[in-house]
Scaffold this motif. Structure first.
Motif, PDB file in Angstrom:
ATOM      1  N   LEU A 408       0.828  -1.210   0.000  1.00  0.00           N
ATOM      2  CA  LEU A 408       0.000   0.000   0.000  1.00  0.00           C
ATOM      3  C   LEU A 408       0.863   1.261   0.000  1.00  0.00           C
ATOM      4  CD1 LEU A 408      -2.950   0.819  -0.036  1.00  0.00           C
ATOM      5  CD2 LEU A 408      -2.894   0.958   2.457  1.00  0.00           C
ATOM      6  N   GLY A 409       1.641   1.465   1.066  1.00  0.00           N
ATOM      7  CA  GLY A 409       2.471   2.667   1.154  1.00  0.00           C
ATOM      8  C   GLY A 409       3.851   2.322   1.675  1.00  0.00           C
ATOM      9  N   ALA A 410       4.735   3.318   1.669  1.00  0.00           N
ATOM     10  CA  ALA A 410       6.089   3.157   2.219  1.00  0.00           C
ATOM     11  C   ALA A 410       6.692   4.547   2.354  1.00  0.00           C
ATOM     12  CB  ALA A 410       6.954   2.299   1.295  1.00  0.00           C
ATOM     13  N   CYS A 411       7.795   4.639   3.124  1.00  0.00           N
ATOM     14  CA  CYS A 411       8.517   5.911   3.256  1.00  0.00           C
ATOM     15  C   CYS A 411      10.006   5.652   3.135  1.00  0.00           C
ATOM     16  CB  CYS A 411       8.297   6.550   4.630  1.00  0.00           C
ATOM     17  SG  CYS A 411       6.586   6.894   5.014  1.00  0.00           S
ATOM     18  N   VAL A 412      10.708   6.646   2.580  1.00  0.00           N
ATOM     19  CA  VAL A 412      12.177   6.612   2.565  1.00  0.00           C
ATOM     20  C   VAL A 412      12.647   7.965   3.068  1.00  0.00           C
ATOM     21  CG1 VAL A 412      14.246   6.275   1.173  1.00  0.00           C
ATOM     22  CG2 VAL A 412      12.138   5.081   0.546  1.00  0.00           C
ATOM     23  N   TRP A 413      13.562   7.951   4.046  1.00  0.00           N
ATOM     24  CA  TRP A 413      14.085   9.199   4.610  1.00  0.00           C
ATOM     25  C   TRP A 413      15.578   9.267   4.344  1.00  0.00           C
ATOM     26  CZ3 TRP A 413      10.917  12.573   7.611  1.00  0.00           C
ATOM     27  CH2 TRP A 413       9.651  12.083   7.942  1.00  0.00           C
ATOM     28  N   GLY A 414      16.059  10.398   3.799  1.00  0.00           N
ATOM     29  CA  GLY A 414      17.501  10.574   3.578  1.00  0.00           C
ATOM     30  C   GLY A 414      17.789  11.998   3.144  1.00  0.00           C
ATOM     31  N   LYS A 415      18.955  12.521   3.563  1.00  0.00           N
ATOM     32  CA  LYS A 415      19.308  13.911   3.207  1.00  0.00           C
ATOM     33  C   LYS A 415      19.500  14.041   1.696  1.00  0.00           C
ATOM     34  CE  LYS A 415      21.322  16.434   6.895  1.00  0.00           C
ATOM     35  NZ  LYS A 415      22.088  15.802   7.932  1.00  0.00           N
ATOM     36  N   ASP A 416      20.105  13.029   1.105  1.00  0.00           N
ATOM     37  CA  ASP A 416      20.341  13.047  -0.341  1.00  0.00           C
ATOM     38  C   ASP A 416      19.029  12.581  -1.023  1.00  0.00           C
ATOM     39  OD1 ASP A 416      20.983  12.453  -2.935  1.00  0.00           O
ATOM     40  OD2 ASP A 416      22.896  11.498  -2.460  1.00  0.00           O
ATOM     41  N   VAL A 417      18.260  13.578  -1.476  1.00  0.00           N
ATOM     42  CA  VAL A 417      16.904  13.273  -1.967  1.00  0.00           C
ATOM     43  C   VAL A 417      16.949  12.374  -3.205  1.00  0.00           C
ATOM     44  CG1 VAL A 417      14.745  14.288  -2.825  1.00  0.00           C
ATOM     45  CG2 VAL A 417      15.983  15.392  -0.978  1.00  0.00           C
ATOM     46  N   GLU A 418      17.939  12.615  -4.058  1.00  0.00           N
ATOM     47  CA  GLU A 418      18.035  11.796  -5.274  1.00  0.00           C
ATOM     48  C   GLU A 418      18.265  10.324  -4.924  1.00  0.00           C
ATOM     49  OE1 GLU A 418      20.661  12.692  -8.746  1.00  0.00           O
ATOM     50  OE2 GLU A 418      19.712  14.651  -8.394  1.00  0.00           O
ATOM     51  N   ARG A 419      19.139  10.119  -3.947  1.00  0.00           N
ATOM     52  CA  ARG A 419      19.422   8.740  -3.521  1.00  0.00           C
ATOM     53  C   ARG A 419      18.154   8.122  -2.897  1.00  0.00           C
ATOM     54  NH1 ARG A 419      22.853   6.491   1.365  1.00  0.00           N
ATOM     55  NH2 ARG A 419      23.190   4.379   0.592  1.00  0.00           N
ATOM     56  N   ALA A 420      17.472   8.921  -2.094  1.00  0.00           N
ATOM     57  CA  ALA A 420      16.236   8.427  -1.464  1.00  0.00           C
ATOM     58  C   ALA A 420      15.205   8.069  -2.537  1.00  0.00           C
ATOM     59  CB  ALA A 420      15.692   9.476  -0.507  1.00  0.00           C
ATOM     60  N   MET A 421      15.130   8.894  -3.589  1.00  0.00           N
ATOM     61  CA  MET A 421      14.184   8.622  -4.683  1.00  0.00           C
ATOM     62  C   MET A 421      14.513   7.308  -5.393  1.00  0.00           C
ATOM     63  SD  MET A 421      11.525  10.225  -5.529  1.00  0.00           S
ATOM     64  CE  MET A 421      11.326   9.932  -7.278  1.00  0.00           C
ATOM     65  N   LYS A 422      15.835   7.053  -5.553  1.00  0.00           N
ATOM     66  CA  LYS A 422      16.239   5.799  -6.211  1.00  0.00           C
ATOM     67  C   LYS A 422      15.737   4.611  -5.402  1.00  0.00           C
ATOM     68  CE  LYS A 422      20.308   7.019  -8.857  1.00  0.00           C
ATOM     69  NZ  LYS A 422      21.691   7.352  -8.673  1.00  0.00           N
ATOM     70  N   VAL A 423      15.824   4.742  -4.082  1.00  0.00           N
ATOM     71  CA  VAL A 423      15.329   3.658  -3.216  1.00  0.00           C
ATOM     72  C   VAL A 423      13.809   3.567  -3.341  1.00  0.00           C
ATOM     73  CG1 VAL A 423      15.172   2.821  -0.828  1.00  0.00           C
ATOM     74  CG2 VAL A 423      17.259   3.984  -1.612  1.00  0.00           C
ATOM     75  N   ALA A 424      13.157   4.734  -3.304  1.00  0.00           N
ATOM     76  CA  ALA A 424      11.679   4.773  -3.356  1.00  0.00           C
ATOM     77  C   ALA A 424      11.154   4.047  -4.596  1.00  0.00           C
ATOM     78  CB  ALA A 424      11.204   6.222  -3.347  1.00  0.00           C
ATOM     79  N   ARG A 425      11.842   4.247  -5.738  1.00  0.00           N
ATOM     80  CA  ARG A 425      11.372   3.632  -6.991  1.00  0.00           C
ATOM     81  C   ARG A 425      11.419   2.115  -6.939  1.00  0.00           C
ATOM     82  NH1 ARG A 425      13.233   8.420  -9.660  1.00  0.00           N
ATOM     83  NH2 ARG A 425      11.350   9.377 -10.475  1.00  0.00           N
ATOM     84  N   ARG A 426      12.252   1.576  -6.038  1.00  0.00           N
ATOM     85  CA  ARG A 426      12.384   0.112  -5.965  1.00  0.00           C
ATOM     86  C   ARG A 426      11.406  -0.521  -4.952  1.00  0.00           C
ATOM     87  NH1 ARG A 426      18.577  -1.053  -5.089  1.00  0.00           N
ATOM     88  NH2 ARG A 426      17.882  -3.211  -5.356  1.00  0.00           N
ATOM     89  N   ILE A 427      10.608   0.316  -4.294  1.00  0.00           N
ATOM     90  CA  ILE A 427       9.653  -0.222  -3.309  1.00  0.00           C
ATOM     91  C   ILE A 427       8.336  -0.543  -4.008  1.00  0.00           C
ATOM     92  CG2 ILE A 427       8.431   0.212  -1.130  1.00  0.00           C
ATOM     93  CD1 ILE A 427      11.333   0.357  -0.609  1.00  0.00           C
TER      94      ILE A 427
END
Ligand code: NAD
Length: 486
Positions: A408-427
């Motif tokens: 349903l949902g998920a969260c990724v937290w990180g100062k480096d937003v681009e890196r966090a987005m890369k993780v988010a896309r894999r969830i």
């Protein structure tokens, strides 16, 4: 019923064909802060449902043929009228859910935002043209729709079905949860002065009535929000008449904390994400994966903040949390507490022994590093208890986050937003928040991957879920000679 009729806030009826209807068969919601019965509400019968479907069928054609601008105007007029009852609705919502007054007021205020935003949307059309023809894609309403609602956000989730259905030209019958029937029934009662009889109706009742709705041949669509187990039954029953279904179901949201976060700022936010509405949010944070290099410090900040959270009655000062909404859910959450205690998991904050006293109150609880296959990690507790888990390898933590039949949902937290987005896309989840806890909004489609749902509601996508594509292939002239092609 005219818009100026006196509203009684302690009497509740089904609303069928523009009229209030009682029943010989009644039940009561329970005040979760005291365990005491609230007001009587009618349990709708099969005949009530049949009558509602007949009335809806009668009301549908004229509403379908009403220009969309007029439909929007009617919704906005109703919304403006409704604002005088914001306090009454808030009080009622506090009574039936036990949530803090501030949160209930927010849920009520959200109706206006939801209605205004949806009334700013247009139904899309499409056009293809070549030398011989033009193809127009338009969308038309389905007819009589039904909305089946759970108990965690009884008002938001009712409005989230009623408004898009009406806006797109459908009639709708709402069935509130038997645990929280009051605001849903009253909301539909308040609508009666603005909409023709039969267009928007409410039939309160138990789970059997929900099943009857899914079976009813006169209903074209079920918009369902609730548990995965019930969602599967809804789909199975609705398949007999090939009804459209939108299923908004449960989740087990993972939150991934990358090593570069600002611990002091992020930890309290993650706690709010986990415990908002006492954990009874489909997209509450339900598993917190913290990088091992900051695990201890991050958990300590989560614990410190959790200790400051006050739990109590809706009007008791500055409470952040209320009780769990009902005894069934209380027992379910208690089962997870007992399991965690029996297996010897570490309670970083909170108490292993919760016992039912006057209300269904539970202190927010964090379990420190239970096994991945424990109940608290693998199941959706839907209560104020959350596990924290250390991780060291990014691929491995993403695999653990995705290792569930829910999405349903998920969260990724990180100062480096681009890196966090890369993780988010894999969830594998319908909505992923980056540097925020879960905050659903009608500005985007809301729906689940895997067993967390089928389709999506709210926003433009949500509007189309109440419509059929209606395509017109218009040839520019009559054929001059018979075509040899099929
Ligand atoms: P539930 O599935 O027990 O009940 C939901 C509704 O379905 C109630 O109105 C109930 O009376 C009705 N119902 C029960 N049996 C039925 C049947 N056989 N046929 C048709 N209707 C039937 O869920 P709940 O306990 O009220 O709600 C909690 C669950 O809802 C959680 O799993 C939560 O994650 C989920 N939820 C999901 C979303 C979302 O948008 N994805 C939002 C809120 C809640």
């Amino acid at each position: 019923m005219s818009p100026s009729s006196t509203i009684q806030w302690d009497k509740f009826h089904n609303i069928i064909d523009g009229k209030q209807r009682g029943s010989d068969n009644i039940h009561h919601g329970v005040d979760p802060t005291t365990g005491q019965n609230l007001w009587a509400v009618p349990i709708g019968s099969e005949k009530d449902l049949d009558d509602a479907v007949k009335a809806a069928k009668k009301a549908f054609p004229a509403w379908r043929d009403t220009p969309i601008e007029k439909r929007k105007e009617t919704l906005i007029n109703f919304c403006n009228f409704l604002s005088q009852y914001n306090d009454d609705l808030t009080t009622l919502l506090c009574k039936e859910t036990g949530k803090p007054r501030k949160d209930a007021a927010d849920e009520v205020a959200g109706i206006t935002r939801f209605l205004y935003y949806h009334c700013s949307l247009e139904i899309p059309t499409d056009k293809y043209e070549d030398d011989e023809k033009t193809i127009y894609t338009e969308y038309t309403p389905l007819g009589v729709c039904a909305g089946i609602v759970p108990w965690n956000f009884p008002l938001t989730l009712s409005v989230g079905k009623i408004c898009p259905a009406l806006l797109t030209g459908n009639a709708i019958i709402i069935k509130p949860s038997p645990f929280t029937p009051y605001t849903g029934l009253k909301f539909v009662e308040l609508m009666q002065g603005f909409f023709p009889p039969g267009l928007v109706q409410a039939v309160g009742g138990n789970n059997e009535l929900g099943a009857q709705m899914c079976e009813h041949p006169g209903i074209a669509k079920i918009s369902f929000t609730g548990s995965i187990a019930t969602g599967k039954k809804v789909m199975e029953t609705a398949s007999k008449t090939l009804k459209r279904v939108t299923l908004e179901l449960g989740g087990n949201d993972a939150t991934i904390i990358l090593p570069d976060v600002d611990i002091k700022k992020v930890a309290p936010q993650v706690v709010i994400g986990a415990f908002q509405n006492s954990g009874q949010v489909c997209v509450a944070t339900k598993r917190v994966y913290i990088h091992e290099s900051i695990y201890k410090e991050f958990l300590a900040e989560m614990v410190n903040f959790t200790k400051t959270i006050k739990v109590g009655n809706p009007d008791d000062g500055d409470n952040l949390l209320g009780p769990v909404q009902n005894s069934m859910q209380y027992e379910k959450v208690k089962g997870i507490f007992n399991d965690s205690k029996t297996k010897g998991y570490k309670f970083a904050v909170g108490e292993p022994d919760i016992s039912f006293s006057k209300g269904f109150f539970i202190k927010p609880t964090i379990i420190d590093n239970p096994p991945d296959d424990s109940r608290i990690v693998a199941e959706e507790p839907f209560g104020p208890i959350v596990p924290t888990l250390p991780w060291s390898n990014l691929d491995e933590v993403i695999a653990r986050a995705n290792d569930t039949h829910m999405g349903l949902g998920a969260c990724v937290w990180g100062k480096d937003v681009e890196r966090a987005m890369k993780v988010a896309r894999r969830i594998e989840a319908g909505s992923v928040w980056v540097n925020s806890f879960e905050k659903p909004t009608p500005l985007a489609p809301f729906g689940g991957h895997k067993e967390s749902g089928i389709g999506a509601e709210w926003g433009k996508t949500g509007l189309l879920s109440f419509m059929n594509a209606h395509v017109f292939h218009v040839y520019k002239s009559e054929p001059t000679k018979p075509s040899s092609k099929l």
